[in-house]
Design a protein around this motif. Structure first.
Motif, mmCIF file in Angstrom:
data_model
loop_
_atom_site.group_PDB
_atom_site.id
_atom_site.type_symbol
_atom_site.label_atom_id
_atom_site.label_comp_id
_atom_site.label_asym_id
_atom_site.label_seq_id
_atom_site.Cartn_x
_atom_site.Cartn_y
_atom_site.Cartn_z
ATOM 1 N N ILE A 23 0.813 -1.218 0.000
ATOM 2 C CA ILE A 23 0.000 0.000 0.000
ATOM 3 C C ILE A 23 0.850 1.274 0.000
ATOM 4 O O ILE A 23 0.561 2.211 -0.731
ATOM 5 C CB ILE A 23 -0.947 0.006 1.227
ATOM 6 C CG1 ILE A 23 -1.947 -1.150 1.118
ATOM 7 C CG2 ILE A 23 -1.674 1.334 1.371
ATOM 8 C CD1 ILE A 23 -2.667 -1.453 2.418
ATOM 9 N N LYS A 24 1.909 1.302 0.803
ATOM 10 C CA LYS A 24 2.666 2.541 1.027
ATOM 11 C C LYS A 24 4.062 2.543 0.421
ATOM 12 O O LYS A 24 4.744 3.557 0.483
ATOM 13 C CB LYS A 24 2.758 2.827 2.527
ATOM 14 C CG LYS A 24 1.383 3.086 3.137
ATOM 15 C CD LYS A 24 1.480 3.570 4.550
ATOM 16 C CE LYS A 24 0.122 3.849 5.118
ATOM 17 N NZ LYS A 24 -0.207 5.247 5.197
ATOM 18 N N GLY A 25 4.509 1.409 -0.105
ATOM 19 C CA GLY A 25 5.828 1.368 -0.727
ATOM 20 C C GLY A 25 6.841 0.593 0.097
ATOM 21 O O GLY A 25 6.648 0.323 1.274
ATOM 22 N N ARG A 26 7.953 0.269 -0.535
ATOM 23 C CA ARG A 26 8.934 -0.647 0.057
ATOM 24 C C ARG A 26 9.663 -0.087 1.276
ATOM 25 O O ARG A 26 10.252 -0.828 2.050
ATOM 26 C CB ARG A 26 9.942 -1.118 -0.992
ATOM 27 C CG ARG A 26 10.817 -0.036 -1.553
ATOM 28 C CD ARG A 26 11.767 -0.586 -2.620
ATOM 29 N NE ARG A 26 12.616 0.455 -3.139
ATOM 30 C CZ ARG A 26 13.746 0.857 -2.568
ATOM 31 N NH1 ARG A 26 14.162 0.297 -1.472
ATOM 32 N NH2 ARG A 26 14.456 1.834 -3.115
ATOM 33 N N GLU A 27 9.628 1.223 1.489
ATOM 34 C CA GLU A 27 10.309 1.829 2.636
ATOM 35 C C GLU A 27 9.494 1.723 3.930
ATOM 36 O O GLU A 27 9.981 2.066 4.993
ATOM 37 C CB GLU A 27 10.619 3.305 2.354
ATOM 38 C CG GLU A 27 11.555 3.523 1.185
ATOM 39 C CD GLU A 27 12.911 2.852 1.363
ATOM 40 O OE1 GLU A 27 13.441 2.839 2.488
ATOM 41 O OE2 GLU A 27 13.428 2.323 0.361
ATOM 42 N N ARG A 28 8.266 1.314 3.828
ATOM 43 C CA ARG A 28 7.398 1.223 4.994
ATOM 44 C C ARG A 28 7.064 -0.240 5.246
ATOM 45 O O ARG A 28 7.125 -1.041 4.345
ATOM 46 C CB ARG A 28 6.099 2.016 4.731
ATOM 47 C CG ARG A 28 6.332 3.496 4.501
ATOM 48 C CD ARG A 28 6.592 4.305 5.739
ATOM 49 N NE ARG A 28 5.491 4.343 6.687
ATOM 50 C CZ ARG A 28 4.456 5.168 6.613
ATOM 51 N NH1 ARG A 28 4.388 6.050 5.638
ATOM 52 N NH2 ARG A 28 3.509 5.126 7.519
ATOM 53 N N PRO A 29 6.735 -0.628 6.434
ATOM 54 C CA PRO A 29 6.608 0.206 7.618
ATOM 55 C C PRO A 29 7.966 0.503 8.251
ATOM 56 O O PRO A 29 8.946 -0.181 7.981
ATOM 57 C CB PRO A 29 5.761 -0.653 8.569
ATOM 58 C CG PRO A 29 6.187 -2.054 8.232
ATOM 59 C CD PRO A 29 6.402 -2.041 6.738
ATOM 60 N N ILE A 30 7.979 1.493 9.117
ATOM 61 C CA ILE A 30 9.170 1.818 9.897
ATOM 62 C C ILE A 30 9.290 0.814 11.047
ATOM 63 O O ILE A 30 10.366 0.299 11.338
ATOM 64 C CB ILE A 30 9.086 3.258 10.470
ATOM 65 C CG1 ILE A 30 8.917 4.299 9.365
ATOM 66 C CG2 ILE A 30 10.275 3.566 11.370
ATOM 67 C CD1 ILE A 30 10.062 4.411 8.394
ATOM 68 N N THR A 31 8.177 0.535 11.690
ATOM 69 C CA THR A 31 8.129 -0.356 12.855
ATOM 70 C C THR A 31 7.531 -1.696 12.451
ATOM 71 O O THR A 31 6.449 -1.729 11.860
ATOM 72 C CB THR A 31 7.268 0.280 13.974
ATOM 73 O OG1 THR A 31 7.727 1.614 14.209
ATOM 74 C CG2 THR A 31 7.343 -0.530 15.249
ATOM 75 N N PRO A 32 8.191 -2.816 12.753
ATOM 76 C CA PRO A 32 7.675 -4.141 12.387
ATOM 77 C C PRO A 32 6.334 -4.444 13.062
ATOM 78 O O PRO A 32 6.039 -3.941 14.146
ATOM 79 C CB PRO A 32 8.748 -5.111 12.891
ATOM 80 C CG PRO A 32 9.953 -4.288 13.177
ATOM 81 C CD PRO A 32 9.485 -2.893 13.445
ATOM 82 N N GLN A 33 5.546 -5.295 12.422
ATOM 83 C CA GLN A 33 4.182 -5.569 12.881
ATOM 84 C C GLN A 33 4.103 -6.069 14.324
ATOM 85 O O GLN A 33 3.197 -5.685 15.062
ATOM 86 C CB GLN A 33 3.482 -6.549 11.938
ATOM 87 C CG GLN A 33 4.080 -7.935 11.918
ATOM 88 C CD GLN A 33 3.545 -8.794 10.792
ATOM 89 O OE1 GLN A 33 3.353 -8.317 9.667
ATOM 90 N NE2 GLN A 33 3.287 -10.055 11.084
ATOM 91 N N GLY A 34 5.018 -6.895 14.750
ATOM 92 C CA GLY A 34 4.983 -7.389 16.124
ATOM 93 C C GLY A 34 5.148 -6.278 17.138
ATOM 94 O O GLY A 34 4.465 -6.252 18.171
#
Length: 164
Positions: free
Chosen positions: A69-80
């Motif tokens: 959805i937002k591009g390869r640079e995201r997310p900054i913080t991992p889902q866990g």
């Protein structure tokens, strides 16, 4: 009160929990988002959402969903980590994940009585509103808090710490 990590549930287990709570007369509130770099806008939004019912379920996009959805640079913080931070908030009762681009299938499975999104969404465009309203539930759009966004935080950090 559950510990933060105990609030994070796989969707099938969460469905069973919510079915029990619903039978006990609890009003289930559902919201979703990326929640990358949790900020004051998120906290205020979630507190307001919780006020619409008894149990607040927050569904977060998985890392791969955000990348699409937002591009390869995201997310900054991992889902866990995002899940654990959200679960640590007193207003949040359960956190789960969805890997799809939208939470439509998850909403269909969990069948919340109340669906909440930020005011940057028009009510008619809120994913899953047809499911919730079709079963007698309510859909709310909470006013957007200006200046509180993950993208804004990223831009401020880059500007402040750039080598220019």
């Amino acid at each position: 009160m559950l510990k933060s990590k105990d609030k994070i549930k796989e969707r099938k287990i969460l469905k069973k929990i919510l079915d029990i709570l619903r039978r006990k007369g609890k009003k289930i509130v559902f919201t979703n988002g990326c929640f990358d770099l949790v900020h004051i806008g998120h906290v205020r939004y979630l507190e307001k959402a919780r006020g619409f019912g008894d149990i607040l379920v927050v569904a977060i996009n998985t890392d791969s969903s955000i990348k699409r959805i937002k591009g390869r640079e995201r997310p900054i913080t991992p889902q866990g980590e995002r899940a654990e931070v959200l679960a640590s908030l007193g207003c949040v009762d359960y956190v789960t994940f969805f890997n799809e681009d939208t939470p439509y299938e998850l909403i269909e499975m969990l069948r919340p009585g109340i669906l909440v999104k930020g005011g940057d969404w028009k009510k008619k465009d809120i994913v899953g509103s047809d499911i919730v309203e079709g079963s007698g539930g309510r859909v709310y759009a909470i006013p957007y808090i200006r200046g509180a966004s993950t993208t804004g935080i990223i831009k401020r950090v880059l500007k402040r710490f750039s080598d220019d």
